[in-house]
Scaffold this active site. Structure first.
Site, PDB file in Angstrom:
ATOM      1  N   VAL A 101      59.824  83.067  36.236  1.00 57.36           N
ATOM      2  CA  VAL A 101      60.523  82.296  37.016  1.00 57.36           C
ATOM      3  C   VAL A 101      59.503  81.287  37.972  1.00 57.36           C
ATOM      4  O   VAL A 101      58.445  81.822  38.406  1.00 57.36           O
ATOM      5  CB  VAL A 101      61.545  83.025  37.980  1.00 57.36           C
ATOM      6  CG1 VAL A 101      62.272  82.023  38.945  1.00 57.36           C
ATOM      7  CG2 VAL A 101      62.243  83.940  37.028  1.00 57.36           C
ATOM      8  N   LYS A 106      63.876  79.586  35.095  1.00 57.06           N
ATOM      9  CA  LYS A 106      63.440  80.653  34.258  1.00 57.06           C
ATOM     10  C   LYS A 106      62.903  80.158  32.672  1.00 57.06           C
ATOM     11  O   LYS A 106      63.946  79.815  32.152  1.00 57.06           O
ATOM     12  CB  LYS A 106      64.482  81.922  34.273  1.00 57.06           C
ATOM     13  CG  LYS A 106      64.010  83.169  33.436  1.00 57.06           C
ATOM     14  CD  LYS A 106      65.204  84.186  33.908  1.00 57.06           C
ATOM     15  CE  LYS A 106      64.414  85.699  33.376  1.00 57.06           C
ATOM     16  NZ  LYS A 106      63.609  86.085  34.398  1.00 57.06           N
ATOM     17  N   ASP A 152      69.563  95.536  32.443  1.00 61.05           N
ATOM     18  CA  ASP A 152      68.159  95.581  33.183  1.00 61.05           C
ATOM     19  C   ASP A 152      68.462  95.623  34.749  1.00 61.05           C
ATOM     20  O   ASP A 152      67.738  94.580  35.481  1.00 61.05           O
ATOM     21  CB  ASP A 152      67.295  94.269  32.787  1.00 61.05           C
ATOM     22  CG  ASP A 152      65.858  94.904  33.207  1.00 61.05           C
ATOM     23  OD1 ASP A 152      65.380  95.760  33.531  1.00 61.05           O
ATOM     24  OD2 ASP A 152      64.995  93.737  33.147  1.00 61.05           O
TER      25      ASP A 152
END
Length: 829
Positions: free
Chosen positions: A498, A512, A608
Site C-alpha cells: 500500500v 494498493k 484475513d
C-alpha cells in the site's frame, strides 16, 4: 403543541362543543371532527408523542390530514384538502375526509361495521374499534408511504408515493416499482430462507434494523442496518420518498429534533424514471441532476426538470436526415420493455444497425469486453444515467444535425453598420479567448508540466464519482504520478503493498498494488464491482481501481491514523487507546464483518481478519479493509474451498490447516483472536513468563475460569476510568466462543454483535484446545477427541514447498511419516 381546552372537565360535553374541541386523550368518540382551519384542533395519543391533525401540505393553501410524530414528521395521511376541509368520525362508524365543497376525498370504508370509537395509540397507530374494543380498521394495516417502529408490514401491503411503490413479496423479496409493473430494485433473500417462508413480515426495530422474519424460520431471514444502528433511544421510520428511493430516517430527539436520512436502498440515479421520459440522470457535486440528451431536446418544464424532456422535432416530422446522437459513459434502463441483444465487434456497427432499423429508438454498446449491443424499441419509456465509470456508450436517434453546444444566435440590426459591429465584436471575443488559452498553455508547459499537482484533470475528477457508489477507473500512469512513482510506502499485506497518493483533486488516497492476482480483466472488474457495492460505516470505501495489462491496483480512502496494531502493540503512550475507544472499535469491526457476511448481495468472507486490516479514522471509528480480495462464497451453499487464499499466522482458523471448506465462521475465529488482543494489548501468539509459557488464549481462559478477568486486561488501562468490567467480561467470553475449534460452535457475526451489546445472554464457553490435545500422525491430523482431520499430505514432488509452508506456521517435520507441531502454532496460526 397546543393542548385542547378544558382537558380536566369531568361533565359530559354537548355534541356542539365536542365538534369544536375534541378530547386530547387517545379515545375519539363518534361525531368527533377536525377542521383544517383550526390550528388548535388535534387528537393526541396518551403520551402526546403522536397526534392526528391537519398539517400544511406541499401545495399552497392546502392541508394534509395526517398522523404525525412530534408534530413535524408525517407517518400516515388521508389526503389534502383546502382550508374549509374537515376530518370526521361519523356516527355511522366511517372516518371521512371532505373538502370545502363537501365532496369526499378519502373514506375508511367502515360504514355500518360496528365502529363505536377511535383512538390514536402511543405507537402511532390510528385505530377504529367496535363495541368489544376489537380493531375494525387501523392505519398500520393501511399504510401510505411510511412504516414506523412496532409496525408490521406484510406481503400484500403497499407503500405508494406518486408513480412509485414498495412491496414485500410472498418470497420475502423487497421490491421497488415504477408505474406498478416496472421493478427497478429487487432485494432478495437467499434460497435457504425463501423456500421456508409462508407469511413473511417486515419490521423496523428500535435499534435501527429493518428485519424480515417469518414464523416458520428461526432467527433473522434478512436484515438491513441504518447508519446509526445500535442507538435504541432514537425515533426511526422507513419511508418511500417521492423521488422513488426507500430510506430510513431517524430523529435523535423525541420532541422535534432534526430528521436525518441514515440509509437508502439505492443510488438515486438508479431510480427508474427519476428524470422523466428522455431524461438522463447525472451528478453535480454530490447531488443528482436531470439533463436532456442534447440540445435536440427541451425540458418539458424548466422549473421541474424531473418531468423529463421532449424532442424539438419528432422523428416522424423530420425533414432532414435522421442521425445518431452519441452519449459516452451513458447507459439506458431496460426494465420497462424487452431489449434485443446482439453481438458486434465495436461500437460503429451497433450505431449503424440501429440507425438503419425503423424498429430501433436507441442502442447501447457495452464496453465490458462482451461486445454486446442492446437496441431499445420505439414507444417505450426512455430513461438513463451518466457517469464517467459507466462502461457503455449509448446512441439515440435524433433529427439532425446533432446539437451538442449552444448555437450562436445574432439578431439582425437595422442596417449594415449594426451587422458590421456585431461581426467585429464576435471576432474580438474569439481572438481574446484564443490568446488567453495560448498564454495559459505556454505558462503551464514552461513552469508546471512536471508537477503532479498540475497534471491533466481527467474526467474522473470532474465529478466526485465515488459519491455515487461507482468506482473510478484510473490509468496506471495516473496512479504512478499521484504516488510519486510508488515512493511513500504505508505498509504491506498478504495481497500486496500500500502506498500513499494524492489525486489531482487533492484527495489523499491509499493505493494498493495487488500481487498474485490471476483473474482476467472481466473477472477482476466483476470483483471490483462487488467490493464497490458495499457501503457501511465500518468498511473502508473503495474509490477506484486500475486494470491495465498486468497491473491490478485498488484505490481506497486514506486513514491518517493507520491500522489498529499501531495502537495496540506500541510503547508510545500517546497512542494508547482508552477502553471506550477499544470497545467501540471492537463493536464497529463486528458490525462491518456482519455486513459482509449477512447483508451484502453476495456473502463476502474476508479470510484475513487481523489488527493490520482494521483501520482507524480521525474519530477512532473502526474501518475494515482488504475485504473482497479473497474469492466470494457461492451464495447458494455458502461454502467454497479457498485453500489458495493466504491468511496470517495467529489468526487462521483450524479448518485452514485441515484443508476443510472455508466459511464465514473462519472470519469469526479470526475476529475472536483480534478481540482478545483488543482487551489485552498483547499478540495472541506471543508466549512469555506472564502466560506461564502457554498459548495466550489458553492462559486467558484459565484466568477467566478463576474469575480473574482483570488479569487479561491491558495493564496500561489500570488508571483508565472508562473501563467497564462488565464490558470486559462480555468481550472475553465472546472471544472464547469465537475461537472454538468446531465452526458450528462459533456464533455468527450478527450474534457476536448482540453478545457485545449485551442484548443476548452469554453462556459459559468451552475452553480452547491446548497444544497437548493436537498431533500429526501419518497423512492425517487428529485431536485427542478425534474431532478434526487433515486431507492427505503433499506429494513427494511438492514436499519441499509444503515443508516451507508448514514451517511458516510453526509446524516442523520430525521424520518420515510424522509431523510435529511447534509451540503456539496450530490454533494460533
Amino acid at each position: 403543541m397546543a393542548k385542547t381546552p378544558y382537558p380536566k372537565l369531568l361533565l359530559p360535553l354537548p355534541l356542539l362543543l365536542l365538534l369544536h374541541f375534541p378530547l386530547s386523550s387517545s379515545t375519539i368518540p363518534l361525531g368527533s371532527v377536525l377542521f383544517a382551519s383550526g390550528s388548535n384542533q388535534i387528537w393526541n395519543s396518551p403520551n402526546s408523542t403522536f397526534s392526528v391533525s391537519f398539517v400544511p401540505s406541499s401545495s399552497p393553501n392546502s392541508f394534509l390530514a395526517a398522523v404525525s410524530f412530534a408534530g413535524n414528521v408525517t407517518i400516515w395521511s388521508a389526503g389534502s384538502v383546502d382550508s374549509r376541509g374537515s376530518l370526521r368520525l361519523l356516527s355511522s362508524g366511517s372516518l371521512r375526509l371532505t373538502n370545502g365543497a363537501g365532496a369526499t376525498v378519502w373514506d375508511s370504508g367502515t360504514d355500518r361495521l360496528g365502529v363505536t370509537s377511535g383512538s390514536i395509540e402511543d405507537s402511532g397507530n390510528l385505530i377504529l374499534h367496535n363495541n368489544r374494543s376489537v380493531p375494525v380498521w387501523s392505519s398500520f394495516d393501511n399504510p401510505t408511504d411510511t412504516i414506523v417502529q412496532s409496525q408490521k408490514f406484510t406481503a400484500g401491503k403497499i407503500l405508494r408515493s406518486g408513480l412509485y411503490s414498495f412491496r414485500l413479496e410472498r418470497t420475502g423479496n423487497l421490491t421497488l416499482r415504477w408505474n406498478s409493473s416496472t421493478i427497478y430494485w429487487n432485494h432478495g433473500l437467499n434460497s435457504s430462507f425463501s423456500s421456508n417462508l409462508s407469511s413473511p413480515s417486515l419490521g423496523l426495530e428500535t435499534n435501527g434494523v429493518v428485519l424480515i422474519s417469518d414464523l416458520n424460520i428461526r432467527g433473522r431471514a434478512e436484515t438491513v442496518y441504518s447508519g446509526d444502528y445500535g442507538d435504541s433511544d432514537t425515533f426511526r421510520f422507513l419511508k418511500l420518498d417521492d423521488d422513488g428511493n426507500l430510506r430510513i430516517y431517524s430523529s435523535q430527539s423525541r420532541n422535534s429534533g432534526p430528521v436525518v436520512a441514515r440509509w437508502s436502498a439505492l443510488d438515486q440515479c438508479l431510480v427508474y424514471g427519476y428524470c422523466g421520459d428522455f431524461g438522463i440522470c447525472s451528478y453535480n457535486e454530490t447531488n443528482p441532476i436531470c439533463l436532456c440528451p442534447s440540445l435536440n431536446f427541451d425540458f418539458v418544464d424548466v422549473n421541474d426538470r424531473r418531468k423529463g424532456c421532449k424532442r424539438k422535432v419528432e422523428l416522424s416530422d423530420c425533414s432532414t436526415n435522421v442521425t445518431m446522437l452519441e452519449m459516452s459513459h451513458t447507459s439506458l434502463f431496460t426494465y420497462d420493455d424487452p431489449y434485443s441483444g446482439v453481438v458486434f465487434s465495436g461500437s460503429l456497427p451497433c450505431r449503424s444497425n440501429c440507425l438503419n432499423s425503423p424498429s430501433c429508438l436507441a442502442s447501447v454498446s457495452m464496453s465490458d469486453g462482451s461486445g454486446s449491443c442492446w437496441q431499445k424499441q420505439p414507444g417505450s419509456f426512455f430513461s438513463g444515467y451518466q457517469r464517467p465509470s459507466v462502461p457503455s456508450t449509448s446512441y439515440v436517434k435524433v433529427c439532425g444535425p446533432v446539437l451538442l453546444n449552444p448555437p450562436l444566435v445574432a439578431k439582425k440590426g437595422d442596417g449594415n453598420n449594426s451587422e458590421v459591429k456585431l461581426w467585429i465584436v464576435a471576432v474580438a471575443v474569439v481572438a481574446g479567448l484564443v490568446g488567453l488559452v495560448v498564454v495559459e498553455v505556454g505558462l503551464w508547459w514552461c513552469c508546471c508540466r512536471k508537477n503532479p499537482r498540475f497534471g491533466a484533470l481527467s474526467s474522473h475528477y470532474t465529478l466526485p464519482e465515488y459519491a455515487s457508489g461507482a468506482p473510478v477507473q484510473f490509468s496506471y500512469k495516473e496512479l504512478q504520478r499521484c504516488t510519486k512513482n510508488f515512493k511513500e510506502k504505508l505498509g504491506a499485506g498478504g495481497f500486496g503493498t500500500v502506498y500513499r497518493g494524492v489525486l489531482t483533486n487533492r484527495t489523499v488516497v491509499a493505493v494498493k498494488q495487488l500481487e498474485g492476482i490471476e483473474q482476467g480483466e472481466k473477472q477482476f472488474r466483476m470483483e471490483v464491482a462487488t467490493i464497490s457495492s458495499t457501503h457501511h460505516l465500518n468498511l473502508v470505501r473503495l474509490i477506484g481501481f486500475c486494470s491495465q495489462g498486468r497491473h491490478r491496483l485498488l484505490v481506497y480512502e486514506f486513514m491518517r491514523n493507520g491500522s489498529l496494531d499501531n495502537f495496540l502493540f506500541t510503547t508510545d503512550s500517546g497512542k494508547l487507546l482508552t477502553w471506550e475507544y477499544r470497545f467501540n472499535i471492537a463493536l464497529g469491526t463486528a458490525k462491518g464483518i456482519t455486513y459482509l457476511h449477512e447483508e451484502c448481495r453476495d456473502c463476502i468472507v474476508h479470510c484475513d481478519i487481523k489488527p493490520e486490516n482494521i483501520l482507524v479514522d480521525d474519530n477512532y471509528t473502526a474501518k475494515v479493509s482488504d475485504f473482497g480480495l479473497a474469492k466470494l462464497l457461492n451464495p447458494k451453499d455458502h461454502r467454497y474451498n479457498m485453500s489458495s487464499v493466504r491468511g496470517t499466522r495467529g489468526y487462521l482458523a483450524p479448518e485452514w490447516l485441515a484443508n476443510l471448506p472455508i466459511t464465514s465462521k473462519s472470519d469469526v475465529y479470526s475476529y475472536g483472536m483480534v478481540l482478545l488482543e483488543i482487551v489485552s494489548g498483547q499478540r495472541n501468539f506471543d508466549v512469555s513468563e506472564k502466560t506461564n509459557h502457554k498459548k495466550f488464549s489458553i492462559w486467558a481462559y484459565e484466568e477467566f475460569e478463576k474469575g480473574n478477568t482483570e488479569a487479561i486486561l491491558d495493564k496500561r488501562l489500570v488508571s483508565d476510568q472508562t473501563v467497564d468490567i462488565e464490558q470486559v467480561r462480555r468481550m472475553v467470553q465472546t472471544s472464547f466462543w469465537c475461537i472454538q475449534e468446531q465452526p458450528l460452535q462459533r456464533p455468527t457475526m450478527g450474534k457476536v454483535v448482540q453478545m457485545l451489546e449485551g442484548i443476548t445472554a452469554i453462556n459459559k464457553p468451552p475452553g480452547p484446545k491446548s497444544l497437548s490435545d493436537l498431533s500429526f500422525s501419518g497423512n492425517s491430523m487428529s485431536t485427542s477427541r478425534g474431532s478434526m482431520l487433515v486431507a492427505s499430505g503433499p506429494t513427494r514432488s511438492s514436499s519441499s514447498s509444503a515443508t516451507r509452508s508448514f514451517q511458516t506456521m510453526g509446524i516442523t517435520s520430525s521424520g518420515p511419516g510424522s509431523t510435529r507441531i511447534s509451540e503456539g502454532s496450530l490454533l494460533g496460526s
